[in-house]
Motif scaffolding. Structure first.
Motif, short mmCIF file in Angstrom:
data_model
loop_
_atom_site.label_atom_id
_atom_site.label_comp_id
_atom_site.label_asym_id
_atom_site.label_seq_id
_atom_site.Cartn_x
_atom_site.Cartn_y
_atom_site.Cartn_z
N ILE A 1 46.00 49.36 46.56
CA ILE A 1 45.77 48.25 45.94
C ILE A 1 47.21 48.30 44.83
O ILE A 1 47.78 49.26 44.46
N ASN A 2 47.50 46.86 44.63
CA ASN A 2 48.42 46.72 43.34
C ASN A 2 47.61 47.12 42.00
O ASN A 2 46.79 46.49 41.71
N PRO A 3 48.33 48.05 41.11
CA PRO A 3 47.53 48.53 40.01
C PRO A 3 47.35 47.43 38.88
O PRO A 3 46.63 47.81 38.04
N VAL A 4 48.21 46.60 38.96
CA VAL A 4 48.32 45.32 37.83
C VAL A 4 47.23 44.19 38.24
O VAL A 4 46.31 43.94 37.63
N ASP A 5 47.51 43.60 39.47
CA ASP A 5 46.77 42.32 39.74
C ASP A 5 45.36 42.85 40.66
O ASP A 5 44.63 41.79 41.14
N ILE B 1 51.62 40.75 13.13
CA ILE B 1 51.85 41.84 12.28
C ILE B 1 53.26 42.63 12.48
O ILE B 1 53.45 42.67 14.00
N PRO B 2 54.25 42.48 12.06
CA PRO B 2 55.66 43.22 12.46
C PRO B 2 55.26 44.50 13.07
O PRO B 2 54.42 45.37 12.27
N GLY B 3 55.88 44.95 14.33
CA GLY B 3 55.52 46.19 14.65
C GLY B 3 54.17 46.32 15.39
O GLY B 3 53.67 47.70 15.66
N CYS B 4 53.38 45.29 15.75
CA CYS B 4 51.93 45.38 16.04
C CYS B 4 52.19 45.05 17.60
O CYS B 4 52.43 43.89 17.77
N HIS B 5 51.46 45.65 18.53
CA HIS B 5 51.67 45.27 20.16
C HIS B 5 50.36 45.78 20.75
O HIS B 5 49.66 46.64 20.47
N LEU B 6 49.69 44.82 21.39
CA LEU B 6 48.53 44.79 21.90
C LEU B 6 48.78 45.08 23.49
O LEU B 6 49.74 44.53 24.20
N HIS B 7 47.87 45.98 24.17
CA HIS B 7 47.98 46.16 25.35
C HIS B 7 46.53 46.08 25.85
O HIS B 7 45.60 46.95 25.57
N TRP B 8 46.35 45.24 26.66
CA TRP B 8 45.02 44.74 27.25
C TRP B 8 44.83 44.96 28.63
O TRP B 8 45.86 44.85 29.36
N TYR B 9 43.78 45.51 29.18
CA TYR B 9 43.48 46.15 30.51
C TYR B 9 42.99 45.26 31.54
O TYR B 9 43.09 45.51 32.67
N GLY B 10 42.53 44.12 30.98
CA GLY B 10 41.98 43.19 31.99
C GLY B 10 40.75 43.57 32.71
O GLY B 10 40.07 43.18 33.84
N LYS B 11 39.73 44.36 31.66
CA LYS B 11 38.62 44.93 32.34
C LYS B 11 37.37 43.99 32.08
O LYS B 11 37.37 43.24 30.91
N GLU B 12 36.24 44.16 32.84
CA GLU B 12 34.89 43.42 32.27
C GLU B 12 34.29 44.25 31.14
O GLU B 12 34.41 45.58 31.27
#
Length: 381
Positions: A37-41, A319-330
């Motif tokens: 599978i494609n690991p992103v979508d 917030i400066p320097g703040c980064h979100l990494h979302w996995y898209g899980k249930e």
């Protein structure tokens, strides 16, 4: 160039995102469904695992518990990095202890329990305070039992009697007091070159990593050198290629290995914004034979896991320097849904940003964050 990853979770996804700028295509294998599978979508490719193995340049893994027939297929192709033995070592605490002991790497005093009758000898040798760990399939606090005093031993014997300890032995470890938990992550390439990131300081709650701070506070040159020597000894002993994580207990200037992970690791997520080359790109570089990247830290970084929670404001990225990494899980209880990286120029500034971050988060899910923010502020008060 093409890389096939056994496992189709967030680590494969982040490898894909880090590899794309290098012109490297990443495919993932859902090892349960046995699909490429494609690991992103998560879309399926019209190809078999056998074809993918033959088509790609390198095969790797995002977790240790890959079915052995798949690892064997990959090993026989000559393309598997790290090698099958290294992956199986990370998947089995008995193998792991053997590698540590035969290479004279300090770890917790321990005994292997393969029958309930071994428990009395374990208590006699290790004392009344013991943590029992399943040798396979345990993670995030699962597959662990604690003995606080000998009066609880009959209850544990009853619980263990229902387990197949011949098939999956337990590792009985003496409970030790230590100052903190840290980890070192690095990479080794096929030529034996080794490059490590700064040590990260890790805070756990209910067996799960909640917060990492890197570089860890108050790390002496001696401790950093000792951690790097442990890493290099292990990587060379395993003939390792790729990124390897080593979790450690620190007591004063003494380090004990808790466990190893033959892959990119949660406690290395801070490198995405806090280091010149992130662990995911470094892994791709190492397994493909590209030059290893610079691992220098950029300021100080906190990584905060989002666990079992979706009710937060994405305005936190203001917030400066703040980064979100979302996995898209249930969403599921105790499931890692994503993480947040916060980068600052100093520990005090980082602590102040973490306090600000709490304005956007339900604090009951981030129970260690306020205390850690206050600790970081106090360092440079």
């Amino acid at each position: 160039m093409k890389v096939l990853v056994f496992g189709a979770g967030q680590l494969a996804q982040m490898m894909y995102l880090a590899a794309a700028p290098l012109g490297v295509e990443v495919y993932a294998v859902d090892v349960v469904a046995r699909e490429v599978i494609n690991p992103v979508d998560k879309s399926k490719f019209d190809m078999s695992i056998e074809y993918a193995v033959s088509d790609v340049h390198v095969i790797t893994a995002e977790f240790e518990h890959v079915p052995e027939d798949l690892l064997d297929m990959a090993e026989k192709s000559g393309k598997l990095h790290p090698n099958m033995a290294a992956i199986l070592t990370g998947a089995d605490r008995v193998r792991e202890k053997y590698v540590l002991d035969t290479n004279n790497i300090q770890n917790c005093p321990h005994l292997i329990v393969s029958d309930v009758s071994d428990l009395d000898a374990a208590v006699q040798a290790l004392g009344e305070k013991i943590i029992f760990k399943a040798s396979r399939d345990g993670y995030d606090g699962y597959g662990q039992w604690r003995l606080i005093n000998s009066e609880e031993l009959p209850k544990l014997k009853h619980a263990f009697a229902s387990l197949d300890l011949k098939r999956v032995p337990l590792v009985a470890e003496k409970m030790l007091s230590f100052d903190r938990e840290i980890s070192i992550i690095g990479a080794r390439d096929a030529k034996g070159n080794v490059c490590c990131f700064d040590i990260a300081e890790n805070l756990h709650h209910e067996g799960q990593l909640h917060v990492s701070v890197a570089p860890a506070t108050a790390v002496s040159a001696a401790v950093q050198k000792q951690a790097e020597q442990i890493f290099e000894t292990l990587a060379n002993a395993l003939n390792y290629i790729g990124v390897l994580a080593v979790e450690l207990f620190q007591s004063g200037d003494e380090l004990l290995v808790n466990e190893i992970a033959p892959r990119v690791h949660n406690s290395g997520h801070w490198t995405q914004k806090g280091a010149d080359t992130c662990q995911f790109e470094q892994h791709i570089r190492a397994v493909l034979g590209f030059p290893l990247g610079d691992t220098a830290s950029k300021g100080v970084t906190a990584m905060i896991n989002i666990i079992g929670c979706t009710s937060f404001s994405r305005d936190l990225i203001s917030i400066p320097g703040c980064h979100l990494h979302w996995y898209g899980k249930e969403v599921r209880e105790k499931r890692k849904m994503g993480h947040i990286n916060v980068v600052a120029d100093s520990y005090r500034e980082l602590g102040e940003k973490l306090l600000l971050l709490l304005q956007y988060l339900p604090e009951e899910y981030f129970v260690l964050l306020r205390g850690e923010a206050q600790r970081l502020i106090a360092i440079e008060a």
